[in-house]
Design a protein around this motif. Sequence first.
Motif, PDB file in Angstrom:
ATOM      1  N   ALA A  31       3.415   7.792   4.520  1.00 49.22           N
ATOM      2  CA  ALA A  31       2.882   8.006   3.171  1.00 49.22           C
ATOM      3  C   ALA A  31       1.457   8.531   3.233  1.00 49.22           C
ATOM      4  O   ALA A  31       1.080   9.444   2.491  1.00 49.22           O
ATOM      5  N   ILE A  32       0.653   7.973   4.130  1.00 50.75           N
ATOM      6  CA  ILE A  32      -0.727   8.432   4.248  1.00 50.75           C
ATOM      7  C   ILE A  32      -0.770   9.837   4.838  1.00 50.75           C
ATOM      8  O   ILE A  32      -1.576  10.668   4.403  1.00 50.75           O
TER       9      ILE A  32
ATOM     10  N   MET B 284      -7.914   5.735   2.929  1.00 48.90           N
ATOM     11  CA  MET B 284      -6.778   6.135   3.770  1.00 48.90           C
ATOM     12  C   MET B 284      -7.159   6.077   5.242  1.00 48.90           C
ATOM     13  O   MET B 284      -6.410   5.521   6.067  1.00 48.90           O
TER      14      MET B 284
ATOM     15  N   ALA C 236      -0.166  12.193   2.045  1.00 47.43           N
ATOM     16  CA  ALA C 236      -1.324  12.225   1.155  1.00 47.43           C
ATOM     17  C   ALA C 236      -2.478  13.011   1.772  1.00 47.43           C
ATOM     18  O   ALA C 236      -3.159  13.770   1.081  1.00 47.43           O
TER      19      ALA C 236
ATOM     20  N   LEU D 113       4.022   3.322   6.022  1.00 51.54           N
ATOM     21  CA  LEU D 113       2.654   3.493   5.536  1.00 51.54           C
ATOM     22  C   LEU D 113       2.004   4.714   6.169  1.00 51.54           C
ATOM     23  O   LEU D 113       1.385   5.527   5.476  1.00 51.54           O
TER      24      LEU D 113
ATOM     25  N   PHE E 299      -5.570   5.840  -3.296  1.00 51.95           N
ATOM     26  CA  PHE E 299      -6.591   5.677  -2.259  1.00 51.95           C
ATOM     27  C   PHE E 299      -7.532   6.874  -2.240  1.00 51.95           C
ATOM     28  O   PHE E 299      -7.111   8.007  -2.411  1.00 51.95           O
TER      29      PHE E 299
ATOM     30  N   THR F 145      -7.613   2.499   6.458  1.00 50.78           N
ATOM     31  CA  THR F 145      -6.348   1.771   6.538  1.00 50.78           C
ATOM     32  C   THR F 145      -5.595   2.120   7.810  1.00 50.78           C
ATOM     33  O   THR F 145      -5.185   1.220   8.555  1.00 50.78           O
TER      34      THR F 145
ATOM     35  N   ALA G 203       0.808  -1.227   0.000  1.00 56.35           N
ATOM     36  CA  ALA G 203       0.000   0.000   0.000  1.00 56.35           C
ATOM     37  C   ALA G 203       0.837   1.271   0.000  1.00 56.35           C
ATOM     38  O   ALA G 203       0.418   2.288  -0.551  1.00 56.35           O
ATOM     39  N   VAL G 204       2.022   1.215   0.590  1.00 54.69           N
ATOM     40  CA  VAL G 204       2.830   2.432   0.716  1.00 54.69           C
ATOM     41  C   VAL G 204       3.110   3.067  -0.644  1.00 54.69           C
ATOM     42  O   VAL G 204       3.198   4.290  -0.751  1.00 54.69           O
ATOM     43  N   ASN G 205       3.187   2.264  -1.677  1.00 50.33           N
ATOM     44  CA  ASN G 205       3.452   2.781  -3.020  1.00 50.33           C
ATOM     45  C   ASN G 205       2.186   3.092  -3.814  1.00 50.33           C
ATOM     46  O   ASN G 205       2.277   3.549  -4.947  1.00 50.33           O
ATOM     47  N   ARG G 206       1.031   2.841  -3.212  1.00 51.35           N
ATOM     48  CA  ARG G 206      -0.240   3.058  -3.914  1.00 51.35           C
ATOM     49  C   ARG G 206      -1.151   4.038  -3.210  1.00 51.35           C
ATOM     50  O   ARG G 206      -2.314   4.189  -3.595  1.00 51.35           O
ATOM     51  N   VAL G 207      -0.651   4.709  -2.197  1.00 52.59           N
ATOM     52  CA  VAL G 207      -1.475   5.621  -1.408  1.00 52.59           C
ATOM     53  C   VAL G 207      -2.129   6.695  -2.282  1.00 52.59           C
ATOM     54  O   VAL G 207      -3.268   7.091  -2.036  1.00 52.59           O
TER      55      VAL G 207
END
Length: 84
Positions: A54-55, A34, A58, A51, A29, A37, A22-26
Amino acid sequence: VWAFATAGVAAETLFGAIAGAAVNRVADFKPQGMANTVWAFATAGVAAEALFGAIARAVLNRIGDFNPQEMANAVWAFATAGVA
């Protein structure tokens, strides 16, 4: 992970795999995703520093997209996880 956290099951291997993916796909989201998660990780007591970082970035970039409930859930999760 939401279902595992809700059931009180901290499946650390699963949570670790999800965090890593998930860290690379935030950026993909939605705000609810978000919030859910980080809520799940905090509720399960599973650390996921990368994670959460990253969130957090974002959320700051998309803060206007969050409704009050999503923001409250995310803030609660960060506070519960001890992530500032």
